[in-house]
Motif scaffolding. Structure first.
Motif, mmCIF file in Angstrom:
data_model
loop_
_atom_site.group_PDB
_atom_site.id
_atom_site.type_symbol
_atom_site.label_atom_id
_atom_site.label_comp_id
_atom_site.label_asym_id
_atom_site.label_seq_id
_atom_site.Cartn_x
_atom_site.Cartn_y
_atom_site.Cartn_z
ATOM 1 N N VAL A 52 0.839 -1.195 0.000
ATOM 2 C CA VAL A 52 0.000 0.000 0.000
ATOM 3 C C VAL A 52 0.880 1.253 0.000
ATOM 4 N N LEU A 53 1.944 1.221 0.793
ATOM 5 C CA LEU A 53 2.852 2.368 0.836
ATOM 6 C C LEU A 53 3.453 2.627 -0.534
ATOM 7 N N GLY A 54 3.767 1.553 -1.265
ATOM 8 C CA GLY A 54 4.367 1.708 -2.582
ATOM 9 C C GLY A 54 3.432 2.354 -3.580
ATOM 10 N N ILE A 55 2.188 1.909 -3.619
ATOM 11 C CA ILE A 55 1.276 2.448 -4.624
ATOM 12 C C ILE A 55 0.945 3.913 -4.355
ATOM 13 N N VAL A 56 0.820 4.317 -3.078
ATOM 14 C CA VAL A 56 0.515 5.731 -2.808
ATOM 15 C C VAL A 56 1.741 6.606 -3.027
ATOM 16 N N THR A 57 2.938 6.068 -2.757
ATOM 17 C CA THR A 57 4.149 6.841 -3.019
ATOM 18 C C THR A 57 4.348 7.030 -4.518
ATOM 19 N N GLY A 58 4.047 5.993 -5.289
ATOM 20 C CA GLY A 58 4.118 6.119 -6.739
ATOM 21 C C GLY A 58 3.135 7.139 -7.277
ATOM 22 N N CYS B 209 11.706 7.527 -9.707
ATOM 23 C CA CYS B 209 11.570 7.870 -8.290
ATOM 24 C C CYS B 209 11.699 6.637 -7.393
ATOM 25 N N PHE B 210 11.236 5.477 -7.868
ATOM 26 C CA PHE B 210 11.413 4.242 -7.087
ATOM 27 C C PHE B 210 12.889 3.962 -6.868
ATOM 28 N N TYR B 211 13.661 3.955 -7.943
ATOM 29 C CA TYR B 211 15.081 3.621 -7.811
ATOM 30 C C TYR B 211 15.861 4.727 -7.104
ATOM 31 N N GLN C 121 15.348 4.047 -3.398
ATOM 32 C CA GLN C 121 16.191 2.928 -2.958
ATOM 33 C C GLN C 121 17.654 3.347 -2.825
ATOM 34 N N TYR C 122 18.122 4.141 -3.770
ATOM 35 C CA TYR C 122 19.533 4.551 -3.779
ATOM 36 C C TYR C 122 19.853 5.479 -2.609
ATOM 37 N N VAL C 123 18.991 6.466 -2.387
ATOM 38 C CA VAL C 123 19.240 7.434 -1.312
ATOM 39 C C VAL C 123 19.225 6.740 0.051
ATOM 40 N N LYS C 124 18.237 5.883 0.274
ATOM 41 C CA LYS C 124 18.081 5.235 1.572
ATOM 42 C C LYS C 124 19.086 4.101 1.785
ATOM 43 N N ARG C 125 19.236 3.236 0.804
ATOM 44 C CA ARG C 125 19.998 1.997 1.001
ATOM 45 C C ARG C 125 21.472 2.116 0.631
ATOM 46 N N SER D 87 13.750 11.464 5.883
ATOM 47 C CA SER D 87 12.798 10.621 6.608
ATOM 48 C C SER D 87 11.647 10.116 5.753
ATOM 49 N N LEU D 88 11.009 10.996 4.993
ATOM 50 C CA LEU D 88 9.811 10.626 4.249
ATOM 51 C C LEU D 88 10.023 10.728 2.734
ATOM 52 N N ASP D 89 11.289 10.596 2.313
ATOM 53 C CA ASP D 89 11.649 10.507 0.887
ATOM 54 C C ASP D 89 11.237 11.733 0.076
ATOM 55 N N VAL D 90 11.466 12.897 0.619
ATOM 56 C CA VAL D 90 11.075 14.116 -0.082
ATOM 57 C C VAL D 90 11.943 14.337 -1.321
ATOM 58 N N PHE D 91 13.260 14.191 -1.181
ATOM 59 C CA PHE D 91 14.125 14.439 -2.335
ATOM 60 C C PHE D 91 13.939 13.418 -3.452
ATOM 61 N N PRO D 92 13.982 12.111 -3.190
ATOM 62 C CA PRO D 92 13.834 11.172 -4.311
ATOM 63 C C PRO D 92 12.465 11.198 -4.968
ATOM 64 N N VAL D 93 11.422 11.586 -4.240
ATOM 65 C CA VAL D 93 10.083 11.635 -4.832
ATOM 66 C C VAL D 93 9.799 13.003 -5.453
ATOM 67 N N HIS D 94 9.929 14.058 -4.668
ATOM 68 C CA HIS D 94 9.590 15.396 -5.170
ATOM 69 C C HIS D 94 10.752 16.026 -5.944
ATOM 70 N N GLY D 95 11.956 15.933 -5.411
ATOM 71 C CA GLY D 95 13.106 16.542 -6.078
ATOM 72 C C GLY D 95 13.425 15.872 -7.402
#
Length: 428
Positions: free
Chosen positions: A279-285, A316-318, A321-325, A332-340
């Motif tokens: 569920v987290l994945g589909i809403v983040t996408g 944005c998915f990859y 993964q890259y920023v966090k892992r 904390s809430l993936d602002v840069f990889p999703v929005h940036g």
């Protein structure tokens, strides 16, 4: 009498000329509605989305930050921020607006921006200014002092948001070069995303990251907030047309297609990699798709919306993964990889899919796809550099003055109790 009849007839035959300086009720009603939708994105949409993503001991702190930012930015907007972005700057116009509309001086119920009341335009643009620093909250969630957050949001709005917004939307030098950003891919998403990355780096990781699991405490709240963001985004993008017409309709359509394709793309990648769709994945996408289509939304057609949404889901998915892992940066809430990253990707693709041969609304006469992508890249690079530099200086200055983070013990206890002496749930 005959002359009067001729003039009246000409006015009826040329309605565009006759009504050029008149209020358009349909457009006004749509922008009023859009203004409410964009504010709905922050309160309660983003608040619930972020609030559900953090741990239960910090949920109120996130809600409080979004609420307080809304209030602070609203008053700053009235006090002069609106003026220095949108008022005529005279000789300084390429770089900054003027002070003629401080506290809305000279603006009354009859004042128009285009064919809508200027008060409505003021409010609409204010909601964009509110959500931009609120997005950054997701990067430093669960560890920043409330006082430091207020100071950072205030200074960041004045020093970072104001000039970039003016350069692109206020008739500044990037607009004069032809930069295309329909609803905020550069002004909002690239800008806030870069500031979020800098914030995460300056503050450092949360205690226990990345070895301690920190899952969302309330996925029902997350999905509720995500749904509100999706609905509110129609005002965000389609409202930016400032008209109730086919352009607004197409903008809403491609916005929806971008969200849906981004959500499904992220879901299927996650399903293939980890065995189950989350569920987290589909809403983040979905959020990634919306952020990525935003700069292009008023310039592209359905094909562009579909392709941009799919690309958003993949990129944005990859990036997340890259920023966090790999980099182990605690955004904390993936602002840069999703929005940036989404904002950067969408801004560049705007120069491609706006072309009429790809179903878009068309580029300016004599401008090739390559030329437009070059202008888009320049605007993105300028925004990255400006936002990164001044976000860093603001954060370091505040850290030296008052400190940015709560203590390790306070972080363990949770910001709700430490900063607000309240808890989100009675059983805690």
């Amino acid at each position: 009498m005959f002359l009067k009849f001729i003039l009246l007839s000409l006015g009826l035959m040329l309605p565009g000329m006759a009504a050029a300086a008149e209020l358009n009720a349909a457009n006004t009603a749509w922008v009023l509605t859009s203004t409410a939708l964009v504010l709905f994105m922050t309160l309660p949409g983003l608040s619930l989305f972020y609030g559900g993503l953090v741990r239960s001991k910090n949920v109120l702190s996130v809600l409080m930050q979004c609420f307080a930012i809304t209030c602070v930015v609203s008053l700053l907007w009235l006090a002069g921020v609106y003026s220095v972005i949108f008022a005529d700057g005279g000789a300084w116009q390429p770089f900054l607006g003027g002070l003629s509309k401080v506290f809305l001086a000279g603006v009354d119920t009859a004042s128009l921006t285009g064919d809508i009341p200027e008060t409505v335009y003021f409010m609409f643009q204010m909601t964009f200014a509110i959500i931009t620093p609120a997005l950054i909250v997701g990067a430093f969630a669960e560890r920043m002092k409330f006082s430091a957050m207020l100071w950072f949001s205030t200074l960041w709005l004045l020093i970072v948001y104001v000039p970039i917004c003016h350069w692109i939307w206020g008739g500044g030098w990037l607009a004069q070069l032809g930069a295309m950003d329909f609803a905020g891919g550069i002004v909002i998403h690239v800008n806030a995303g870069v500031a979020a990355l800098v914030s995460a780096l300056v503050l450092g990781n949360r205690k226990g990251f990345p070895n301690t699991a920190m899952p969302p405490h309330n996925m029902t709240m997350v999905v509720t907030g995500a749904g509100m963001l999706w609905v509110g985004w129609y005002g965000f993008n389609a409202g930016s047309a400032l008209t109730a017409d086919g352009k607004a309709g197409m903008t809403m359509l491609v916005t929806h297609i971008g969200a849906a394709s981004g959500a499904l793309t992220w879901m299927f990648i996650e399903w293939q990699r980890f065995g189950k769709p989350s569920v987290l994945g589909i809403v983040t996408g979905m959020v990634a798709g919306l952020g990525t289509i935003t700069p292009a939304s008023g310039f592209v057609g359905p094909l562009g919306g579909l392709v941009i949404g799919v690309v958003a889901g993949v990129v944005c998915f990859y990036a997340t993964q890259y920023v966090k892992r790999s980099l182990k940066i605690d955004d904390s809430l993936d602002v840069f990889p999703v929005h940036g990253i989404g904002g950067i990707t969408g801004s560049l693709l705007t120069g491609v899919f706006a072309a009429s041969q790809l179903g878009g609304m068309g580029l300016k006469e004599g401008v090739s796809i390559l030329d437009q992508v070059g202008v888009q890249a320049l605007a993105v690079v300028v925004t990255i550099v400006w936002s990164a530099l001044f976000s860093y200086l603001i954060l370091k200055g505040l850290d030296g003055w008052m400190g940015l983070r709560v203590s390790p013990d306070e972080e363990v206890q949770g910001l709700d109790q430490v900063l607000h002496e309240e808890t989100g749930y009675l059983d805690l």
